[in-house]
Design an enzyme around this catalytic site. Structure first.
Site, PDB file in Angstrom:
ATOM      1  CB  CYS A  78      -0.959  -0.002   1.206  1.00 12.25           C
ATOM      2  SG  CYS A  78      -2.006   1.441   1.304  1.00 12.25           S
TER       3      CYS A  78
ATOM      4  CG  ASP B  70      -0.620   3.918   5.218  1.00 12.73           C
ATOM      5  OD1 ASP B  70       0.231   4.380   6.163  1.00 12.73           O
ATOM      6  OD2 ASP B  70      -1.839   4.087   5.609  1.00 12.73           O
TER       7      ASP B  70
ATOM      8  NE  ARG C 285      -0.518   4.588   8.805  1.00 13.41           N
ATOM      9  CZ  ARG C 285      -1.827   4.444   9.021  1.00 13.41           C
ATOM     10  NH1 ARG C 285      -2.358   4.578  10.380  1.00 13.41           N
ATOM     11  NH2 ARG C 285      -2.816   4.104   8.053  1.00 13.41           N
TER      12      ARG C 285
ATOM     13  CG  HIS D 265      -1.856  -1.101   5.735  1.00 14.00           C
ATOM     14  ND1 HIS D 265      -2.205   0.076   6.828  1.00 14.00           N
ATOM     15  CD2 HIS D 265      -2.023  -0.611   4.742  1.00 14.00           C
ATOM     16  CE1 HIS D 265      -2.703   0.871   5.797  1.00 14.00           C
ATOM     17  NE2 HIS D 265      -2.505   0.482   4.733  1.00 14.00           N
TER      18      HIS D 265
ATOM     19  CB  CYS E 286      -5.844  -0.606   4.450  1.00 15.11           C
ATOM     20  SG  CYS E 286      -5.434   0.154   2.533  1.00 15.11           S
TER      21      CYS E 286
HETATM   22 CO    CO Z   1      -3.529   1.308   2.859  1.00 12.19          CO
END
Ligand code: CO
Length: 210
Positions: free
Chosen positions: A43, A45, A47, A99, A102
């Site tokens: 992803c 993302d 993090r 994750h 998400c």
């Molecule tokens: Co995500």
């Protein structure tokens, strides 16, 4: 604002100095070529950075990231990355890593419009539709979201196996294993979902080749 932006460039110069003090040939060695054993589909993302969370270094992982770690068969970006990773770099493992928490998956569970991204999230809604019995039975929204994150990863691993690129790699008996993982942003741990595909026989028979 300007300061925080410049900080990144300053960090870069410090990082270069640190690497060179450990190994003066560090960049020379990396500049010659790359031989990563892994392709990471994760992803976007912020993090969930592939290298940091797996304790790996530049040169170790070839990376593709998009919203909700999707494998969509008409996505030229994903297909180009996959083709290069499998056919040229000859990676041995492809990891789809989702994750918990998400944002893409959470948005796909809602009955709202978000704009252009709805066309992307629709693929996650299809995963929900495939598994609605299991998901609807989970009354707790958080548990349902967590399970959809896991099921979405499993479906993306399946979709990887269905691409002509992976099918042809298996057909010519190139060693290529597909894996599905979920990262937990709350404790930093990765859960292996136990989906390990090693050949066409791991897919439904309609995807087998003669
Ligand atoms: Co995500």
């Amino acid at each position: 604002m300007e300061k925080s932006y410049n900080q990144l460039l300053e960090n870069n110069r410090k990082w270069v100095a640190d690497q060179l003090s450990l190994d003066p040939t560090y960049f020379q060695k990396l500049a010659n070529s790359q031989h990563p054993e892994y392709l990471w589909i994760g992803c976007s993302d912020s993090r969930v950075p592939a290298n940091q969370i797996t304790g790996t270094l530049p040169g170790d992982i070839f990376v593709h990231r998009n919203i909700a770690n999707m494998v969509i068969h008409s996505d030229m970006n994903m297909l180009s990355v996959l083709s290069y990773a499998v056919e040229v770099l000859k990676v041995k493992h492809i990891i789809v890593c989702g994750h918990y928490g998400c944002g893409g998956v959470l948005a796909a569970m809602e009955n709202k419009q978000f704009g252009l991204i709805d066309n992307w999230l629709r693929h996650i809604k299809d995963v929900y539709r495939l598994h609605f019995k299991e998901l609807d039975a989970l009354k707790d929204t958080k548990l349902r979201a967590d399970r959809l994150v896991e099921l979405n990863v499993i479906e993306q691993v399946q979709d990887l196996g269905k691409t002509s690129i992976v099918q042809n790699a298996w057909k010519r008996e190139q060693p290529l294993h597909l894996h599905g993982w979920v990262y937990d942003v709350k404790d930093g741990l990765i859960k292996d979902l136990g989906v390990n595909f090693k050949g066409t026989n791991d897919l439904h028979s309609v995807f087998h080749l003669d």
